[in-house]
Scaffold this motif. Structure first.
Motif, PDB file in Angstrom:
ATOM      1  N   ALA A 128       0.834  -1.205   0.000  1.00  0.00           N
ATOM      2  CA  ALA A 128       0.000   0.000   0.000  1.00  0.00           C
ATOM      3  C   ALA A 128       0.873   1.260   0.000  1.00  0.00           C
ATOM      4  CB  ALA A 128      -0.924  -0.007   1.204  1.00  0.00           C
ATOM      5  N   GLN A 129       1.924   1.264   0.792  1.00  0.00           N
ATOM      6  CA  GLN A 129       2.812   2.420   0.825  1.00  0.00           C
ATOM      7  C   GLN A 129       3.469   2.638  -0.536  1.00  0.00           C
ATOM      8  OE1 GLN A 129       5.385   1.372   4.102  1.00  0.00           O
ATOM      9  NE2 GLN A 129       4.060   2.330   5.630  1.00  0.00           N
ATOM     10  N   GLU A 130       3.907   1.551  -1.166  1.00  0.00           N
ATOM     11  CA  GLU A 130       4.526   1.658  -2.486  1.00  0.00           C
ATOM     12  C   GLU A 130       3.561   2.256  -3.510  1.00  0.00           C
ATOM     13  OE1 GLU A 130       7.288  -2.374  -1.953  1.00  0.00           O
ATOM     14  OE2 GLU A 130       5.771  -2.261  -3.537  1.00  0.00           O
ATOM     15  N   ARG A 131       2.299   1.884  -3.413  1.00  0.00           N
ATOM     16  CA  ARG A 131       1.304   2.304  -4.402  1.00  0.00           C
ATOM     17  C   ARG A 131       0.542   3.557  -3.980  1.00  0.00           C
ATOM     18  NH1 ARG A 131      -1.297  -3.136  -7.131  1.00  0.00           N
ATOM     19  NH2 ARG A 131       0.693  -4.195  -7.544  1.00  0.00           N
ATOM     20  N   LYS A 132       0.918   4.094  -2.825  1.00  0.00           N
ATOM     21  CA  LYS A 132       0.253   5.295  -2.290  1.00  0.00           C
ATOM     22  C   LYS A 132      -1.248   5.079  -2.109  1.00  0.00           C
ATOM     23  CE  LYS A 132       3.697   8.614  -3.921  1.00  0.00           C
ATOM     24  NZ  LYS A 132       4.730   7.559  -4.139  1.00  0.00           N
TER      25      LYS A 132
END
Length: 285
Positions: free
Chosen positions: A108-112
């Motif tokens: 989720a962090q990688e994909r914002k």
């Protein structure tokens, strides 16, 4: 590399965990078929041998964030604030899936994507998780996924995509469980069910909602999730439980509109307080 080995839409309403004699009485002499339907779902699960369930919970309502329940273990006693006379001091005890939950947050962090992992073991659970695991659990790890009430349809698909990617990066064999009803408009306190068998589909609150549910079941049978997803505004109008987030997130994990997994109906379509309930298994093998 992890793998999604099966998926299902499953009902969870509290009437299913009431004593059998009460269920039979409410069924005018016959139990809810959803109870035996859980055994049919379990047989499908046994055939694909998962070690983890990812369960999309339509009662875990979150705000401004998608959340997953990533503690190592959950054990306690549950009393429903909604229907305490149906579920009081109901025990639960199951393993969590902390490594998979951490991977969900990382993706989720990688994909914002606005999603976080909750690692607190005292996080309250809800009966869409508790009741389904009561019937289907055999020691599998369980990762519950919430329903963000400030999300829109596209956000549910995005969160499902995050979950799917996290599973691929893991070493888990996963069955996805979309825990919720189809149409979900309750009848009011003055309503008198037209059929003496409470579970009968004639007692679903709106004929147009029941008709929509039948159309969706046929599309699921054909594997036409693209059409169902394109008709999502109709599902929301029929008040699909959790605004349909359980199904939309599951579909996001399975490829969205490209998913062609055919559904096998494993229970009768039944009423519960005006809502449409069913178990449907989607073969992915």
């Amino acid at each position: 590399m992890g793998q999604i080995v099966g998926a299902a839409v499953v009902s969870h309403h509290p009437g299913l965990v009431q004593p059998k004699e009460i269920r039979v009485q409410r069924g005018n002499g016959r139990d809810s078929d959803l109870v035996e339907g859980f055994e049919r779902v379990r047989a499908k699960i046994d055939a694909v041998k998962p070690d983890t369930f990812v369960l999309f919970d339509t009662h875990w309502l979150t705000t401004s964030l998608h959340l997953v329940a990533g503690a190592a273990h959950y054990k306690g006693s549950y009393t429903s604030d909604e229907l305490p006379f149906s579920m009081t001091r109901f025990p639960y005890d199951h393993a969590g899936a902390p490594a998979l939950a951490a991977e969900v947050e990382k993706v989720a962090q990688e994909r914002k994507v606005a999603a976080r992992n909750v690692v607190e073991e005292t996080l309250p659970l809800h009966y869409p998780t508790i009741n389904v695991i009561h019937y289907l659990g055999r020691g599998e790890k369980v990762l519950s996924v919430g329903t963000c009430q400030t999300a829109r349809f596209k956000h549910f698909l995005e969160m499902g995509e995050v979950v799917g990617e996290a599973i691929r990066r893991s070493d888990a064999r996963v069955v996805l469980l979309a825990s919720g009803a189809m149409s979900h408009k309750f009848y009011d306190l003055d309503h008198v069910p037209p059929n003496p068998r409470v579970w009968h589909p004639d007692n679903v609150s709106e004929p147009k909602n029941r008709a929509l549910d039948m159309e969706v079941l046929e599309l699921w049978k054909q594997g036409r999730h693209d059409i169902v997803l394109d008709r999502f505004p109709e599902l929301e109008e029929a008040k699909y439980e959790g605004r349909g987030a359980h199904y939309a997130q599951m579909m996001g994990a399975l490829g969205g509109r490209s998913c062609r997994a055919r559904g096998t109906q494993l229970s009768e379509y039944e009423n519960a307080a005006g809502t449409g309930n069913v178990h449907v298994w989607f073969d992915l093998q």
